[in-house]
Design a protein around this motif. Structure first.
Motif, PDB file in Angstrom:
ATOM      1  N   UNK A 260      36.611  37.350  45.737  1.00  0.00           N
ATOM      2  CA  UNK A 260      36.265  38.763  45.555  1.00  0.00           C
ATOM      3  C   UNK A 260      37.311  39.529  44.752  1.00  0.00           C
ATOM      4  N   UNK A 261      38.542  39.025  44.686  1.00  0.00           N
ATOM      5  CA  UNK A 261      39.597  39.734  43.969  1.00  0.00           C
ATOM      6  C   UNK A 261      39.396  39.699  42.453  1.00  0.00           C
ATOM      7  N   UNK A 262      38.463  38.880  41.968  1.00  0.00           N
ATOM      8  CA  UNK A 262      38.216  38.850  40.523  1.00  0.00           C
ATOM      9  C   UNK A 262      37.654  40.180  40.017  1.00  0.00           C
ATOM     10  N   UNK A 263      37.211  41.050  40.938  1.00  0.00           N
ATOM     11  CA  UNK A 263      36.658  42.354  40.574  1.00  0.00           C
ATOM     12  C   UNK A 263      37.677  43.479  40.711  1.00  0.00           C
ATOM     13  N   UNK A 264      38.928  43.159  41.008  1.00  0.00           N
ATOM     14  CA  UNK A 264      39.917  44.198  41.319  1.00  0.00           C
ATOM     15  C   UNK A 264      40.061  45.247  40.209  1.00  0.00           C
ATOM     16  N   UNK A 265      39.972  44.821  38.950  1.00  0.00           N
ATOM     17  CA  UNK A 265      40.203  45.757  37.839  1.00  0.00           C
ATOM     18  C   UNK A 265      39.108  46.807  37.725  1.00  0.00           C
ATOM     19  N   UNK A 266      37.881  46.461  38.125  1.00  0.00           N
ATOM     20  CA  UNK A 266      36.765  47.404  38.004  1.00  0.00           C
ATOM     21  C   UNK A 266      36.408  48.058  39.331  1.00  0.00           C
TER      22      UNK A 266
ATOM     23  N   UNK B  59      35.881  37.114  30.405  1.00  0.00           N
ATOM     24  CA  UNK B  59      36.426  37.888  31.532  1.00  0.00           C
ATOM     25  C   UNK B  59      36.603  39.356  31.155  1.00  0.00           C
ATOM     26  N   UNK B  60      35.555  39.930  30.611  1.00  0.00           N
ATOM     27  CA  UNK B  60      35.624  41.320  30.158  1.00  0.00           C
ATOM     28  C   UNK B  60      35.944  42.283  31.291  1.00  0.00           C
ATOM     29  N   UNK B  61      35.528  41.972  32.510  1.00  0.00           N
ATOM     30  CA  UNK B  61      35.793  42.907  33.605  1.00  0.00           C
ATOM     31  C   UNK B  61      37.289  43.019  33.895  1.00  0.00           C
ATOM     32  N   UNK B  62      38.074  41.984  33.522  1.00  0.00           N
ATOM     33  CA  UNK B  62      39.528  42.040  33.675  1.00  0.00           C
ATOM     34  C   UNK B  62      40.219  42.576  32.431  1.00  0.00           C
TER      35      UNK B  62
END
Length: 262
Positions: free
Chosen positions: A33-39, A241-244
């Protein structure tokens, strides 16, 4: 983190944050779930966000045998458990899980997919990579499993892998490396299932990066030919990995789709 039980009894964890309509996030391979931290800060300002740890990683449990249908059920179970209508957003392998889940629930309002790997396995790397990953997993050599995947499927160099070994997240990535080979097996066949997604009726946003491999654009085109109500967005200057790497751009396109009339 909160937990729920999937259809087969596997305990699954998710992070809930924010307030507003429900938004479920499903991460890709060897992530959590941490892969979404930036957004997440921007999304939780508008939504109640449920960021799932897929089975086999993070705080979620696993089962002795694996089948992609169980992951479809996992995502559908979370969608059914939260207030609807739900916006479902999946990245990479998580986008495949989201597609399958969309066929198993009537609680969806909209579906967003970023680069689901729905192409023959040879598009991603050597065809013998998966058997070698399976052998490494069987021998318990998970760090080697991860390194092999990153180089042969992820396009990393040996120097890249060595740098990653020094990061605090390396041990977490190694802990879930046993999932890479089984997901690779699914990717090898999942592209054949594209026609069945014609039964998905909710508005769907297809997204891919401008600098991603050309087959990502072809996958999006293939899905456009099947999904009844779809829209395509190409993120300029971005890759997988655009969300990062471009969180503001990513969020802007996601919100524009969510806010648009059905």
């Amino acid at each position: 983190m909160e937990t729920f039980l999937s259809k087969d009894g596997t305990p699954l964890a998710y992070l809930r944050s924010g307030t507003g309509p429900s938004l479920v996030l499903v991460h890709g391979s060897n992530l959590d779930h941490t892969s979404w931290d930036a957004v997440l800060p921007a999304l939780q300002a508008r939504f109640t966000v449920y960021a799932l740890d897929r089975r086999g990683r993070g705080r979620s449990g696993d089962a002795p045998a694996y089948a992609i249908e169980r992951e479809f059920e996992d995502v559908a179970a979370l969608v059914e458990a939260v207030p609807g209508p739900v916006v479902l957003l999946g990245h990479s392998y998580g986008a495949i899980c989201s597609l399958g889940a969309a066929l198993r629930t009537r609680s969806l309002g909209k579906l967003i997919l970023y680069e689901p790997p729905l192409a023959p396995l040879e598009f991603f790397g050597p065809v013998d990579t998966i058997p070698r990953l399976e052998a490494l997993v069987k021998e318990g050599r998970l760090a080697e499993t991860l390194g092999t995947f990153l180089k042969e499927i992820g396009g990393a160099t040996e120097a890249d892998v060595q740098r990653m070994r020094d990061l605090p997240t390396w041990s977490t990535l190694v802990a879930s490396a046993h999932t890479l080979a089984r997901e690779g097996r699914v990717v090898g066949d999942a592209w054949r299932d594209i026609p069945r997604y014609a039964d998905i009726s909710v508005p769907t946003l297809l997204m891919h990066g401008e600098t991603s491999p050309p087959f990502c654009a072809q996958i999006a085109a293939n899905l456009q030919g099947v999904l009844r109500r779809n829209r395509l967005t190409v993120l300029q200057g971005q890759g997988h990995f655009a969300m990062n790497e471009a969180p503001e751009l990513f969020v802007r396109e996601v919100l524009a789709f969510i806010d648009a009339e059905p």
